[in-house]
Scaffold this motif. Structure first.
Motif, PDB file in Angstrom:
ATOM      1  N   MET A   1       0.821  -1.221   0.000  1.00 57.84           N
ATOM      2  CA  MET A   1       0.000   0.000   0.000  1.00 57.84           C
ATOM      3  C   MET A   1       0.851   1.266   0.000  1.00 57.84           C
ATOM      4  SD  MET A   1      -3.314  -0.006  -0.143  1.00 57.84           S
ATOM      5  CE  MET A   1      -4.078   1.300   0.819  1.00 57.84           C
ATOM      6  N   THR A   2       2.064   1.146   0.451  1.00 57.38           N
ATOM      7  CA  THR A   2       2.869   2.360   0.563  1.00 57.38           C
ATOM      8  C   THR A   2       3.077   3.004  -0.796  1.00 57.38           C
ATOM      9  OG1 THR A   2       4.803   0.966   0.511  1.00 57.38           O
ATOM     10  CG2 THR A   2       4.124   1.783   2.676  1.00 57.38           C
ATOM     11  N   GLY A   3       3.190   2.171  -1.838  1.00 59.74           N
ATOM     12  CA  GLY A   3       3.408   2.693  -3.189  1.00 59.74           C
ATOM     13  C   GLY A   3       2.291   3.618  -3.600  1.00 59.74           C
ATOM     14  N   LEU A   4       1.073   3.139  -3.415  1.00 64.76           N
ATOM     15  CA  LEU A   4      -0.096   3.933  -3.813  1.00 64.76           C
ATOM     16  C   LEU A   4      -0.184   5.202  -2.964  1.00 64.76           C
ATOM     17  CD1 LEU A   4      -2.617   3.949  -5.647  1.00 64.76           C
ATOM     18  CD2 LEU A   4      -3.874   3.012  -3.715  1.00 64.76           C
ATOM     19  N   ASP A   6       2.199   6.762  -1.572  1.00 62.85           N
ATOM     20  CA  ASP A   6       3.258   7.681  -2.013  1.00 62.85           C
ATOM     21  C   ASP A   6       2.852   8.433  -3.275  1.00 62.85           C
ATOM     22  OD1 ASP A   6       4.800   6.977   0.050  1.00 62.85           O
ATOM     23  OD2 ASP A   6       6.291   5.838  -1.098  1.00 62.85           O
ATOM     24  N   ILE A   7       2.256   7.667  -4.212  1.00 58.93           N
ATOM     25  CA  ILE A   7       1.837   8.300  -5.468  1.00 58.93           C
ATOM     26  C   ILE A   7       0.788   9.367  -5.182  1.00 58.93           C
ATOM     27  CG2 ILE A   7       0.594   7.908  -7.639  1.00 58.93           C
ATOM     28  CD1 ILE A   7       2.031   5.190  -7.780  1.00 58.93           C
ATOM     29  N   SER A  28       0.804  38.449  -9.278  1.00 58.66           N
ATOM     30  CA  SER A  28       1.822  39.329  -9.830  1.00 58.66           C
ATOM     31  C   SER A  28       1.505  39.770 -11.242  1.00 58.66           C
ATOM     32  CB  SER A  28       3.184  38.642  -9.795  1.00 58.66           C
ATOM     33  OG  SER A  28       3.181  37.541 -10.659  1.00 58.66           O
ATOM     34  N   GLY A  31      -2.784  41.774 -13.357  1.00 56.46           N
ATOM     35  CA  GLY A  31      -2.972  43.168 -13.747  1.00 56.46           C
ATOM     36  C   GLY A  31      -2.314  43.483 -15.070  1.00 56.46           C
TER      37      GLY A  31
ATOM     38  N   VAL B  12       0.537  -1.249  -8.887  1.00 54.02           N
ATOM     39  CA  VAL B  12       0.858   0.168  -8.718  1.00 54.02           C
ATOM     40  C   VAL B  12       2.214   0.308  -8.042  1.00 54.02           C
ATOM     41  CG1 VAL B  12       0.110   2.345  -7.708  1.00 54.02           C
ATOM     42  CG2 VAL B  12      -1.586   0.754  -8.584  1.00 54.02           C
ATOM     43  N   LYS B  13       2.429  -0.539  -7.038  1.00 55.47           N
ATOM     44  CA  LYS B  13       3.701  -0.500  -6.322  1.00 55.47           C
ATOM     45  C   LYS B  13       4.849  -0.844  -7.266  1.00 55.47           C
ATOM     46  CE  LYS B  13       5.913  -2.254  -2.151  1.00 55.47           C
ATOM     47  NZ  LYS B  13       6.615  -1.028  -1.833  1.00 55.47           N
ATOM     48  N   HIS B  16       5.515   2.097  -9.413  1.00 54.07           N
ATOM     49  CA  HIS B  16       6.216   3.094  -8.609  1.00 54.07           C
ATOM     50  C   HIS B  16       7.710   2.746  -8.510  1.00 54.07           C
ATOM     51  CE1 HIS B  16       6.718   5.954  -5.287  1.00 54.07           C
ATOM     52  NE2 HIS B  16       7.464   5.026  -4.721  1.00 54.07           N
ATOM     53  N   ARG B  97       4.151  48.070  -6.839  1.00 51.88           N
ATOM     54  CA  ARG B  97       3.728  47.065  -7.815  1.00 51.88           C
ATOM     55  C   ARG B  97       4.955  46.655  -8.604  1.00 51.88           C
ATOM     56  NH1 ARG B  97      -1.206  46.019 -10.696  1.00 51.88           N
ATOM     57  NH2 ARG B  97      -2.257  47.471  -9.327  1.00 51.88           N
ATOM     58  N   GLU B  99       5.643  44.102 -11.679  1.00 53.97           N
ATOM     59  CA  GLU B  99       5.222  43.073 -12.636  1.00 53.97           C
ATOM     60  C   GLU B  99       6.316  42.777 -13.644  1.00 53.97           C
ATOM     61  OE1 GLU B  99       0.569  44.575 -12.590  1.00 53.97           O
ATOM     62  OE2 GLU B  99       1.819  44.938 -14.332  1.00 53.97           O
TER      63      GLU B  99
END
Lengths: 158, 147
Positions: A1-4, A6-7, A28, A31, B12-13, B16, B97, B99
């Motif tokens: 489960m750690t893999g999932l 982590d993702i 920033s 405007g 999945v692991k 990864h 300001r 920018e």
């Protein structure tokens, strides 16, 4: 489960970073985003527009307010500046042959047409003695502050 | 070949781990680059136009001094580099300001065969750099007569 986990964690962090970056970019640069209206108007079609970045710096000292605005490729007579109600209004028109004919262009990133940018000012300024200069594509507007201090100084006798 | 069914998250692991391994072992090529640093501070807007005699590049470089812009050509690649230098700050002034962005930029374009520095001219006008590339006889596609 750690893999999932982590993702998921990594994706969340990436998303948070993106949101933060977007927020700071908006703060920033929002405007600076200015609408350029095309002058080419045909009856029955809505007027087209592009967005251009007109970046401004506003600096203040005791005596004056200085605005620097990046507007490359203008002619100085095509600027129209006014000061009203604690804001500087810069209107202008950037002409180009692009508006007549887009043939032959491989890349078109620059914006053309007419624009208006309103820059808020920290205090009242004297429009009469305001000076503007256009150099290297940067418009510099120097506005002396109106001496409002003098009005407030009322001496009390007795 | 037999199909082994593992825990659903095992896949999945595995992915990864594979991705991690890929970065650790095979992508050491990135070690030479500072990935945290953007490639350029500023990204000037550019128009490129072609006509019968050549190409015109218009690069927006507001506030940049002409001497801080460098246009070079090498091995068929036109390179435009520049630096927007920060002005000196006065202490009694206060920014309300900011920018405008200061720093450097770099953009490269491949040019048609036969173009050398003799075919290129550059000038700056109102904060716009204009680079003109003249087409050479080699540039133009040769017409081959069909007999």
């Amino acid at each position: 489960m750690t893999g999932l986990a982590d993702i998921r964690h990594g994706a969340e962090r990436a998303w948070d970073n993106l949101v933060e970056d977007w927020k700071s970019l908006r703060q920033s640069a929002a405007g600076a985003l200015t609408r350029f209206k095309s002058n080419k108007s045909e009856v029955g079609t809505p007027q087209s527009f592009q967005l251009g970045l007109l970046a401004a710096d506003v600096k203040e000292s005791d005596k004056q307010v200085v605005v620097k605005l990046e507007v490359p490729g203008m002619e100085k007579q095509d600027f129209h500046l006014t000061v009203s109600d604690k804001s500087l209004v810069v209107k202008g028109e950037k002409h180009s042959e692009v508006e007549e004919n887009e043939n032959g262009y491989h890349i078109l990133e620059r914006a053309y047409g007419s624009f208006t940018r309103v820059i808020p000012l920290p205090s009242a300024v004297d429009e009469e003695t305001t000076k503007a200069k256009y150099d290297k594509g940067v418009l510099t507007v120097t506005m002396p502050k109106v001496d409002t201090q003098a009005v407030r100084k009322i001496s009390v006798d007795g | 070949m037999s199909l082994i069914v593992r825990h659903p998250f095992g896949l999945v692991k595995q992915l990864h781990n594979d991705v991690n391994q890929l970065f650790d072992n095979h992508l050491s090529v990135f070690d030479n680059y500072d990935l945290g640093k953007p490639l350029a501070d500023i990204n000037p807007r550019i128009d490129i136009k072609e006509d019968a005699e050549g190409y015109t590049l218009m690069v927006e470089t507001p506030g940049i001094k002409p001497e801080d812009v460098h246009v070079t050509i090498k091995d068929g690649v036109l390179s435009i580099k520049g630096e927007h230098k920060q002005e000196e700050e006065k202490k009694e002034e206060n920014y309300l300001r900011r920018e405008r962005v200061f720093g450097s930029f770099s953009r490269q374009f491949s040019v048609p065969q036969g173009v050398t520095d003799e075919n290129i001219s550059a000038k700056v006008n109102h904060g716009v750099l204009e680079v003109r590339i003249q087409k050479t006889s080699e540039t133009e596609s040769r017409r081959i007569n069909v007999e």
